[in-house]
Design an enzyme around this catalytic site. Sequence first.
Site, mmCIF file in Angstrom:
data_model
loop_
_atom_site.group_PDB
_atom_site.id
_atom_site.type_symbol
_atom_site.label_atom_id
_atom_site.label_comp_id
_atom_site.label_asym_id
_atom_site.label_seq_id
_atom_site.Cartn_x
_atom_site.Cartn_y
_atom_site.Cartn_z
ATOM 1 N N HIS A 173 112.557 56.580 21.512
ATOM 2 C CA HIS A 173 111.278 56.140 22.557
ATOM 3 C C HIS A 173 110.578 57.533 22.664
ATOM 4 O O HIS A 173 111.385 58.422 22.442
ATOM 5 C CB HIS A 173 112.065 55.782 23.860
ATOM 6 C CG HIS A 173 112.757 56.735 24.413
ATOM 7 N ND1 HIS A 173 114.310 56.755 24.206
ATOM 8 C CD2 HIS A 173 112.659 57.859 25.290
ATOM 9 C CE1 HIS A 173 114.563 57.960 24.632
ATOM 10 N NE2 HIS A 173 113.792 58.420 25.442
ATOM 11 N N HIS B 238 107.785 63.808 22.388
ATOM 12 C CA HIS B 238 108.609 64.000 21.507
ATOM 13 C C HIS B 238 109.601 62.680 21.391
ATOM 14 O O HIS B 238 109.634 62.125 22.369
ATOM 15 C CB HIS B 238 109.326 65.106 21.488
ATOM 16 C CG HIS B 238 110.554 65.293 22.629
ATOM 17 N ND1 HIS B 238 110.227 65.471 23.900
ATOM 18 C CD2 HIS B 238 111.682 64.488 22.657
ATOM 19 C CE1 HIS B 238 111.107 65.351 24.799
ATOM 20 N NE2 HIS B 238 111.971 64.933 23.986
HETATM 21 O O1 3AM Z 1 113.594 61.115 25.784
HETATM 22 P P1 3AM Z 1 114.451 62.420 25.797
HETATM 23 O O2 3AM Z 1 115.631 61.542 25.024
HETATM 24 O O3 3AM Z 1 114.175 63.435 24.876
HETATM 25 O O4 3AM Z 1 116.742 64.012 28.056
HETATM 26 C C1 3AM Z 1 116.455 62.905 28.767
HETATM 27 C C2 3AM Z 1 115.843 61.811 27.979
HETATM 28 O O5 3AM Z 1 114.882 62.489 27.199
HETATM 29 C C3 3AM Z 1 115.468 63.113 29.964
HETATM 30 O O6 3AM Z 1 114.927 61.952 30.123
HETATM 31 C C4 3AM Z 1 114.978 60.928 29.095
HETATM 32 C C5 3AM Z 1 115.541 59.924 29.465
HETATM 33 O O7 3AM Z 1 117.082 60.077 30.018
HETATM 34 N N1 3AM Z 1 116.001 63.758 31.007
HETATM 35 C C6 3AM Z 1 117.292 63.593 31.519
HETATM 36 N N2 3AM Z 1 117.274 64.210 32.876
HETATM 37 C C7 3AM Z 1 116.162 65.093 32.861
HETATM 38 C C8 3AM Z 1 115.749 65.837 34.026
HETATM 39 N N3 3AM Z 1 116.619 66.097 34.903
HETATM 40 C C9 3AM Z 1 115.346 64.386 31.872
HETATM 41 N N4 3AM Z 1 114.008 64.937 31.698
HETATM 42 C C10 3AM Z 1 113.528 65.744 32.756
HETATM 43 N N5 3AM Z 1 114.437 66.229 34.001
#
Ligand code: 3AM
Length: 182
Positions: free
Chosen positions: A47, A130
């Site tokens: 995603h 990304h």
């Molecule tokens: O889409 P990706 O996998 O890059 O890393 C987490 C994931 O990113 C990010 O939100 C997406 C769904 O979990 N994520 C987790 N904690 C976060 C935070 N505190 C975060 N992004 C920003 N702040």
Amino acid sequence: MTAAAVRPHRLFFALWPGEATRRALYRETRAVVRHCGGRPVATDQLHLTLLFLGQVPGEAVGAVTTAAVALDCPGFTLVFDRYGWFESAQVLWLGCSAPPAPLPTLAAGLARQVRAVTGLVPDPKPFQPHVTLARKVRNPPQFPPPRPVAWPVDGFALVESVTAPEGARYTVLETFPIQSPV
Ligand code: 3AM
């Protein structure tokens, strides 16, 4: 109200690919993911995060949905043509060398709407579009760029993240159409 309705949900908004795009993302990146030394993200979980909300009280989930419904956004097509690496998070990702303007506009519009409608203050980090391909990747990618993958975007999703021993598992709670790409 049921316990499920009032419990907090860990939520984020994301672009969630259709089946053809998902297959293409997998096909064009699988060799690199296999060789990156990290933990691949399952294909059905790929995603692009638009806005991370974190823990949302159960009673506020309806307002989050209302905020998203009110958004007006043209459709657009993303072309994924480069690898990147977040050193601190040890994440290998797939990105676009030329993201179209409606993408950051959509992410910013969601943040604005969520703040206005719910009072929640989403994560203020700059938007870095990304698709995470693998985690625990210890070295920067040294691979040639992938063959470009086109992702026609005609909607976005509200997604719940549930933490499990083997890592987070994402479930689409609701989808929101936007105008089809021209
Ligand atoms: O889409 P990706 O996998 O890059 O890393 C987490 C994931 O990113 C990010 O939100 C997406 C769904 O979990 N994520 C987790 N904690 C976060 C935070 N505190 C975060 N992004 C920003 N702040």
